[in-house]
Design an enzyme around this catalytic site. Structure first.
Site, PDB file in Angstrom:
ATOM      1  N   CYS A  75       0.774  -1.254   0.000  1.00 33.55           N
ATOM      2  CA  CYS A  75       0.000   0.000   0.000  1.00 33.55           C
ATOM      3  C   CYS A  75       0.797   1.291   0.000  1.00 33.55           C
ATOM      4  O   CYS A  75       0.566   2.147  -0.852  1.00 33.55           O
ATOM      5  CB  CYS A  75      -1.031   0.027   1.107  1.00 33.55           C
ATOM      6  SG  CYS A  75      -0.647  -0.961   2.545  1.00 33.55           S
ATOM      7  N   HIS A 136      -1.945   6.700   4.785  1.00 31.07           N
ATOM      8  CA  HIS A 136      -0.758   5.831   4.828  1.00 31.07           C
ATOM      9  C   HIS A 136       0.472   6.405   4.117  1.00 31.07           C
ATOM     10  O   HIS A 136       1.254   5.678   3.490  1.00 31.07           O
ATOM     11  CB  HIS A 136      -1.090   4.429   4.260  1.00 31.07           C
ATOM     12  CG  HIS A 136      -0.295   3.348   4.950  1.00 31.07           C
ATOM     13  ND1 HIS A 136      -0.419   2.019   4.635  1.00 31.07           N
ATOM     14  CD2 HIS A 136       0.639   3.431   5.921  1.00 31.07           C
ATOM     15  CE1 HIS A 136       0.396   1.307   5.392  1.00 31.07           C
ATOM     16  NE2 HIS A 136       1.045   2.144   6.182  1.00 31.07           N
TER      17      HIS A 136
END
Ligand SMILES: *[C@@H]1O[C@H](CO)[C@@H](O)[C@H](O)[C@H]1NC(C)=O
Length: 577
Positions: A75, A136
């Site tokens: 990710c 993130h």
């Protein structure tokens, strides 16, 4: 009396109409990204046992992209590339070590502000911008509250979401933990580390290398380091990392996962309803928390199919997409909106809950999955989009495209010229999407594992072959197409000679062809690899060990440390079950 069109008043009127029309024509943009969703999970990509009517609707009314590739199978780097249109190595967001993603809110690495995100591009072009859900890409850098890596510092005017990621440890089942999955003998290891530290210090003392005072200091220092590590990553991991922000305000700690998708959907609907009468166009990005573990949903989604909590979460994800589509319809904005849905990396094949139930996704016919380096199962994303002005309903694009293409495609849609100094790796997808072109504008793509290139993809300008030259393959457990929890880039198997696949006739990468029969193809690909490597300018590695580590001074906390707890007042009592 007739109006003279040269009359200044009429001229002003005409001008106003022109301005209004050209304003109205700037399309809106909605980008949605699921987390760890596999290409085999989605109905319009062939799944028959889970229903995803809303994602399928986008494919029917727009386009389905069957070879849309993420720049990484994890990710943080995949999202960095998506946001910037550049390989993550260019922004320092591709690291090779043990952790290739940030694991603490209080780490200091993250997407540098020197990077240009698509949100900044749109904002500069007069768009309103917002991010809901997962980020993130880091938070603070040197001190708590500098928010160097915060979405508000990267072009998103509004942020309601979580700076890190969803995580097993954030759920109700206390038996589930990321660190315990990676290090199943965690307790044993920490005790061993303590014993080794103690023996070493004692040796130093008994050989008179250090005096008593220094010996005591060393033992105290060593024990506190070990205790801090244990405290931060096992005891308080959830409290310190399951954080929800509204802009720069910490509003919830830890997050209530079962209502998260409903809250992001509600915020999305509210945002769209507010945009109905705006003069400015908008760019709304939604990072859905599903399908990342810990999986938790509203009660209404429990047991609707035979795939356990994974299936529940998938139906809730699709419902969330439906909420956004519905709000767009009601606001009469759908016809002038580019709406896109994808995933950041493939399904996590190794993921199980504490009882052994499969909690990772399915990547269909493609080999491998999340964190497997360059195999297609980890990087071929279930992608659909709709853009009525240019994309005919039912379009299917089988040509290789990339998540990095979204950046230049947006630049086209919002009519902004890209500066060559940005060094964008993506290509504008509009010619392919509108049918003007039939061959991908990417001739070569490079598939990274961390900061290392594991494969090269080559789309010749003619013919139908798409070549993939695999330099390194994941080091799977014997007899399986899986690793322990995630595959390591360093432990990958070096293919000598590299394996050549024709992805058109062998999309599952199961039958390599003899490379010596295609020497020109192989040498072109190796040449392209060298050129690509030459184009990489060294930058600070944002994911090196010192930057990844938990830093107490960067830890956000609601209330007074160490209690740290609060819940978002906006939705108080709204979704209780
Ligand atoms: C649909 O997705 C589920 C969940 O990942 C998977 O277990 C199942 O095999 C898929 N079914 C089909 C027919 O592809």
């Amino acid at each position: 009396m007739t109006t003279n069109i040269l009359d200044p008043r009429s001229l002003i009127l005409v001008l106003l109409i022109i301005i209004q029309c050209s304003d109205a024509k700037k399309p809106n943009i909605i980008l949605m990204m699921a987390d760890d969703l596999g290409i085999g999970d989605v109905g319009c990509f062939g799944n028959t046992t889970i229903k995803t009517p809303n994602i399928d609707r986008l494919a029917r009314e727009g386009a389905k992209l069957t070879q849309h590739l993420s720049a990484s199978s994890l990710c943080t780097p995949s999202r960095a590339a998506f946001l910037t249109g550049r390989y993550p190595i260019r922004s320092g967001m591709a690291a090779r070590g043990f952790a290739r993603v940030t694991l603490f809110v209080a780490a200091s690495g993250g997407l540098p502000t020197s990077e240009t995100t698509f949100a900044e591009l749109a904002k500069t072009a007069g768009y309103k911008t917002a991010l809901l859900g997962k980020w993130h890409q880091g938070l603070s850098q040197d001190s708590l509250g500098d928010y160097e890596h915060h979405p508000n510092s990267q072009g998103f005017e509004y942020f309601y979401g979580y700076p890190l990621t969803n995580m097993k440890d954030f759920g109700k089942d206390t038996r589930e933990s990321l660190f315990r999955s990676i290090f199943p003998y965690w307790n044993f290891q920490i005790v061993t580390a303590f014993v080794i530290m103690f023996i070493c210090c004692t040796c130093l003392y008994s050989t008179r290398m250090v005096g008593l005072a220094l010996y005591i200091i060393l033992v105290i220092f060593g024990s506190s380091v070990l205790f801090t590590v244990h405290y931060a990553i096992i005891i308080r991991y959830r409290d310190f990392n399951s954080l929800l922000f509204r802009n720069k305000e910490l509003v919830e700690q830890p997050m209530e996962l079962s209502t998260l998708t409903r809250r992001f959907a509600a915020e999305g609907v509210e945002y769209l309803e507010k945009r109905r009468n705006d003069k400015e166009p908008f760019l709304l990005t939604i990072g859905w928390p599903h399908m990342h573990t810990y999986l938790d949903t509203a009660k209404a989604f429990v047991n609707r199919n035979k795939h356990g909590r994974y299936g529940d979460a998938l139906e809730e994800l699709d419902w969330g997409v439906g909420e956004i589509l519905g709000a767009l319809d009601r606001s009469n904005l759908a016809d002038n909106t580019f709406i896109y849905f994808t995933s950041d990396n493939g399904g996590h094949l190794e993921e199980r809950n504490a009882d052994g139930e499969v909690h990772g996704g399915y990547n269909g016919i493609y080999k491998g999955g999340k964190a497997h380096g360059a195999v297609d199962g980890g990087i071929r994303m279930p992608t659909v989009l709709r853009y009525p002005p240019a994309v005919r309903p039912g379009t299917v694009i089988d040509e290789p495209t990339s998540l990095m293409d979204v950046f230049p495609t947006i630049a086209n849609i919002i009519q902004t010229k890209l500066q060559p100094k940005l060094h964008i790796d993506g290509q504008d997808m509009m010619p392919l999407l509108s049918g003007k072109e039939t061959v991908s504008s990417h001739d070569f793509m490079f598939h990274y594992c961390g900061d290392d290139i594991h494969a090269i993809r080559y789309r010749p300008r003619t013919g139908s072959s798409i070549w993939k030259l695999v330099l390194k393959s994941p080091n799977y457990l014997p007899g399986k197409q899986m690793c322990q929890f995630a595959c390591s880039c360093q432990e990958a198997i070096v293919n000598d000679p590299p394996l050549l696949h024709d992805m058109t006739s062998d999309p599952s990468e199961s039958r390599p062809v003899d490379g010596t029969r295609h020497p020109e193809v192989v040498s072109l690909m190796l040449k392209a690899l060298e050129d690509h490597k030459d184009s990489i300018i060294p930058v600070i590695n944002q994911l090196d060990m010192p930057r990844l580590l938990w830093k107490p001074w960067l830890q956000p906390c609601c209330g007074s440390f160490p209690s740290c707890s609060c819940s978002d007042e906006k939705f108080e009592g709204q979704f209780v079950e």
